[in-house]
Enzyme design. Sequence first.
Site, PDB file in Angstrom:
ATOM      1  N   ASP A  65       0.818  -1.213   0.000  1.00 48.06           N
ATOM      2  CA  ASP A  65       0.000   0.000   0.000  1.00 48.06           C
ATOM      3  C   ASP A  65       0.853   1.265   0.000  1.00 48.06           C
ATOM      4  OD1 ASP A  65       0.899  -0.398   2.624  1.00 48.06           O
ATOM      5  OD2 ASP A  65      -1.073  -0.975   3.363  1.00 48.06           O
ATOM      6  N   GLU A  73      -9.796  -1.901   5.218  1.00 45.92           N
ATOM      7  CA  GLU A  73     -10.362  -1.575   6.529  1.00 45.92           C
ATOM      8  C   GLU A  73     -11.656  -2.360   6.767  1.00 45.92           C
ATOM      9  OE1 GLU A  73      -8.653   0.153   8.587  1.00 45.92           O
ATOM     10  OE2 GLU A  73      -8.384   2.247   8.004  1.00 45.92           O
ATOM     11  N   ASN A 120      -7.396  -3.088  14.307  1.00 46.62           N
ATOM     12  CA  ASN A 120      -8.813  -3.296  13.961  1.00 46.62           C
ATOM     13  C   ASN A 120      -9.001  -4.470  12.982  1.00 46.62           C
ATOM     14  OD1 ASN A 120      -7.969  -2.349  11.464  1.00 46.62           O
ATOM     15  ND2 ASN A 120      -9.210  -0.492  11.484  1.00 46.62           N
TER      16      ASN A 120
HETATM   17  C1  GLP Z   1      -0.733  -0.023   8.614  1.00 45.53           C
HETATM   18  C2  GLP Z   1      -0.450  -0.639   7.227  1.00 45.53           C
HETATM   19  C3  GLP Z   1      -0.550  -2.116   7.276  1.00 45.53           C
HETATM   20  C4  GLP Z   1       0.165  -2.577   8.514  1.00 45.53           C
HETATM   21  C5  GLP Z   1      -0.693  -2.244   9.695  1.00 45.53           C
HETATM   22  C6  GLP Z   1      -0.060  -2.511  11.038  1.00 45.53           C
HETATM   23  O1  GLP Z   1      -1.640   1.005   8.612  1.00 45.53           O
HETATM   24  N1  GLP Z   1      -1.247  -0.150   6.156  1.00 45.53           N
HETATM   25  O2  GLP Z   1      -0.007  -2.672   6.094  1.00 45.53           O
HETATM   26  O3  GLP Z   1       0.379  -3.954   8.490  1.00 45.53           O
HETATM   27  O4  GLP Z   1      -1.216  -0.941   9.583  1.00 45.53           O
HETATM   28  O5  GLP Z   1       0.924  -1.573  11.335  1.00 45.53           O
HETATM   29  P1  GLP Z   1       1.924  -1.712  12.526  1.00 45.53           P
HETATM   30  O6  GLP Z   1       2.855  -2.809  12.173  1.00 45.53           O
HETATM   31  O7  GLP Z   1       2.603  -0.394  12.617  1.00 45.53           O
HETATM   32  O8  GLP Z   1       1.122  -2.038  13.742  1.00 45.53           O
END
Ligand code: GLP
Length: 242
Positions: free
Chosen positions: A67, A143, A136
């Site tokens: 992403d 989402e 979440n």
């Molecule tokens: C982000 C990304 C995801 C990621 C997730 C968890 O917003 N878009 O690809 O896996 O949320 O992030 P983190 O590893 O910082 O908890």
Amino acid sequence: MLIETFDNEEALASALAERLIDAVTRSPRLVLGLPTGRTPIALYRELRRRTREGRIDWSDVHTFNLDEFVGLGGHDAGSYRAYMQAELFDHIGLDAAHIEMLDGRAADLALECERYERAIAGLGGIDIQVLGIGANGHIGFNEPADGLHARTHVATLLPGTRDANAALFGGDPARVPERALSMGMGTILSARHVVLVATGAEKRDAVAGMVHGLVTPTLPASFLQVHPRVTVMLDRVAAARL
Ligand code: GLP
């Protein structure tokens, strides 16, 4: 789903780095899907270290990131492109032409999403997709919602997700873009092997729902239950509710 629990995130990162490097050694033309966020930082540190010490040849590997924020490009400090360059790409000798990321500054976002799907298909699909999980239950930027997108698309970020990404923007959630480009659920589920990594207490409930709950768009990661080859790698804290 194969569930594996590790004592801490360093042990987890070390095990996954070793497996990825083994996979690259066995299949030099591996197609890898990569995540951003806090969770894979230890993994990327470990890949940098092992590459430095072991002369791993990444030059035929292709990568696709999950992403990117809409409106941001590689020169923007908060972009996932900048994160990936700093954490991994600048250090391991990948061919720049083999690194694919969604372009958040593309003039036509729908066309950019189509281009990405074609690029993945053109390489025969993703061999190993490494994933994090949002508190979440989101994967990529898919989402929780009444319905999910199958393919790469423009996603609207929920307030909690913007909060979770604030660290990339000087701690200010208001500066986190409201939209992002993300692989869709079908894009992710088309990978031959999915490896989901989760560490820390804030992931406990999402992990429990993903593993034991119903398959539901209100917890997108639960769709991984229908995939034939998923490995879930957890630290003890994230595994606490299993
Ligand atoms: C982000 C990304 C995801 C990621 C997730 C968890 O917003 N878009 O690809 O896996 O949320 O992030 P983190 O590893 O910082 O908890």
